[in-house]
Design a protein around this motif. Structure first.
Motif, PDB file in Angstrom:
ATOM      1  N   GLU A  69       2.795   7.829   1.339  1.00  7.28           N
ATOM      2  CA  GLU A  69       2.610   6.568   2.067  1.00  7.28           C
ATOM      3  C   GLU A  69       3.553   5.491   1.566  1.00  7.28           C
ATOM      4  OE1 GLU A  69      -1.091   4.524   1.141  1.00  7.28           O
ATOM      5  OE2 GLU A  69      -1.028   3.436   3.034  1.00  7.28           O
TER       6      GLU A  69
ATOM      7  N   GLU B 189       1.283   6.891   6.654  1.00  8.28           N
ATOM      8  CA  GLU B 189       0.757   7.664   5.525  1.00  8.28           C
ATOM      9  C   GLU B 189       0.240   9.040   5.920  1.00  8.28           C
ATOM     10  OE1 GLU B 189      -2.895   6.284   3.690  1.00  8.28           O
ATOM     11  OE2 GLU B 189      -2.937   4.540   4.996  1.00  8.28           O
TER      12      GLU B 189
ATOM     13  N   HIS C  69      -2.254   2.281   9.056  1.00 10.65           N
ATOM     14  CA  HIS C  69      -2.778   0.981   9.478  1.00 10.65           C
ATOM     15  C   HIS C  69      -1.729  -0.111   9.307  1.00 10.65           C
ATOM     16  CE1 HIS C  69      -3.104   0.278   5.119  1.00 10.65           C
ATOM     17  NE2 HIS C  69      -3.407   1.559   5.086  1.00 10.65           N
TER      18      HIS C  69
ATOM     19  N   ASP D 290       0.874  -1.179   0.000  1.00 10.21           N
ATOM     20  CA  ASP D 290       0.000   0.000   0.000  1.00 10.21           C
ATOM     21  C   ASP D 290       0.910   1.227   0.000  1.00 10.21           C
ATOM     22  OD1 ASP D 290      -2.099   1.778   0.265  1.00 10.21           O
ATOM     23  OD2 ASP D 290      -2.657   1.146   2.296  1.00 10.21           O
TER      24      ASP D 290
HETATM   25 MG    MG Z   1      -2.992   2.907   3.486  1.00 14.05          MG
END
Ligand code: MG
Ligand code: MG
Length: 253
Positions: free
Chosen positions: A233, A202, A169, A106
């Motif tokens: 991020e 992020e 996260h 991510d």
């Molecule tokens: Mg993310």
């Protein structure tokens, strides 16, 4: 529950991270005035699929694109569209995930479209550096609050604010795992950091106030005061030997 990853799992996550990072670089090559956000989305999806991976965001919670693409005062979760055309002076945020081998990556970047304002340049630079300030606090024995405190303290020096309604996260078998990683925090508070944690750190940073609003499309999040917003991020693993930035690719400058 925080799912710690062993060295074999982190090695597997390198592949998802590499493809995620490369997809952003491929998209960057297509950024210019006149290009639609749907074109960028298509380029990203095709690249990820050519690598034998799957776009993590496609269909996630019902999201219709492979990447979230957000322009100027849009913070996150912009829906790719053939009707959204990049213009000279815009800043565009691209947020991508790729899944392969059972794991996700991510990563997000904010790119200028042609020549942008000094304010936009400063925002992009401060947001990127705030990520590295957060990563420096991602150390065994520290706590989640130390990461967010480092991020927010840095951007406040420029008069910018962090978004509080959305957070980083954990990343692993799911794109979004525990724990939450806010871009604000109290030093010494929150879950304790340890080897085996893989976090999406992020920062989402606004020129103006931190408040955001969600549009009636059910996805796009904008700054409430219409000020510019930037996002940076990476998916970062903490190992016994230190940090591995899984989504940062070497050719990036
Ligand atoms: Mg993310
Ligand atoms: Mg993301």
């Amino acid at each position: 529950m925080i799912q710690l990853k062993n060295s074999v799992q982190i090695k597997a996550m390198r592949e998802a991270g590499r493809i995620t990072g490369e997809a952003l670089l491929v998209a960057r090559e297509h950024i210019r005035p006149g290009v639609s956000t749907l074109t960028l989305d298509t380029v990203i999806r095709e690249y990820i699929e050519r690598q034998g991976a799957k776009p993590s965001f496609l269909g996630l919670y019902g999201f219709p694109g492979s990447a979230c693409i957000s322009i100027n005062d849009e913070v996150i979760h912009g829906i790719p569209s053939k009707h959204r055309i990049l213009e000279e002076g815009d800043i565009v945020k691209i947020d991508v995930g790729a899944a392969i081998g059972g794991f996700h990556g991510d990563s997000a970047r904010t790119y200028p479209v042609g020549k942008v304002s000094r304010e936009a340049e400063a925002l992009i630079a401060a947001t990127k550096q705030s990520f590295y300030e957060g990563v420096a606090a991602f150390r065994a024995g520290n706590r989640i609050g130390d990461i967010g405190h480092a991020v927010e303290s840095y951007v406040k020096k420029f008069g910018f604010s962090v978004v509080r309604a959305y957070v980083g996260h954990g990343v692993g078998h799911s794109v979004h795992e525990s724990p939450d990683v806010p871009n604000y925090g109290t030093p010494g508070h929150g879950p304790r950091l340890c080897a085996g944690m893989v976090l999406a750190i992020e920062p989402m940073v606004n020129v103006g106030r931190s408040e955001v609003v969600q549009l009636s499309d059910g996805w796009t999040v904008k700054t409430a005061d219409h000020s510019l917003s930037a996002h940076y991020e990476n998916t970062v693993a903490l190992t016994e030997d230190g940090i591995i930035n899984l989504t940062e690719v070497e050719t990036e400058t």
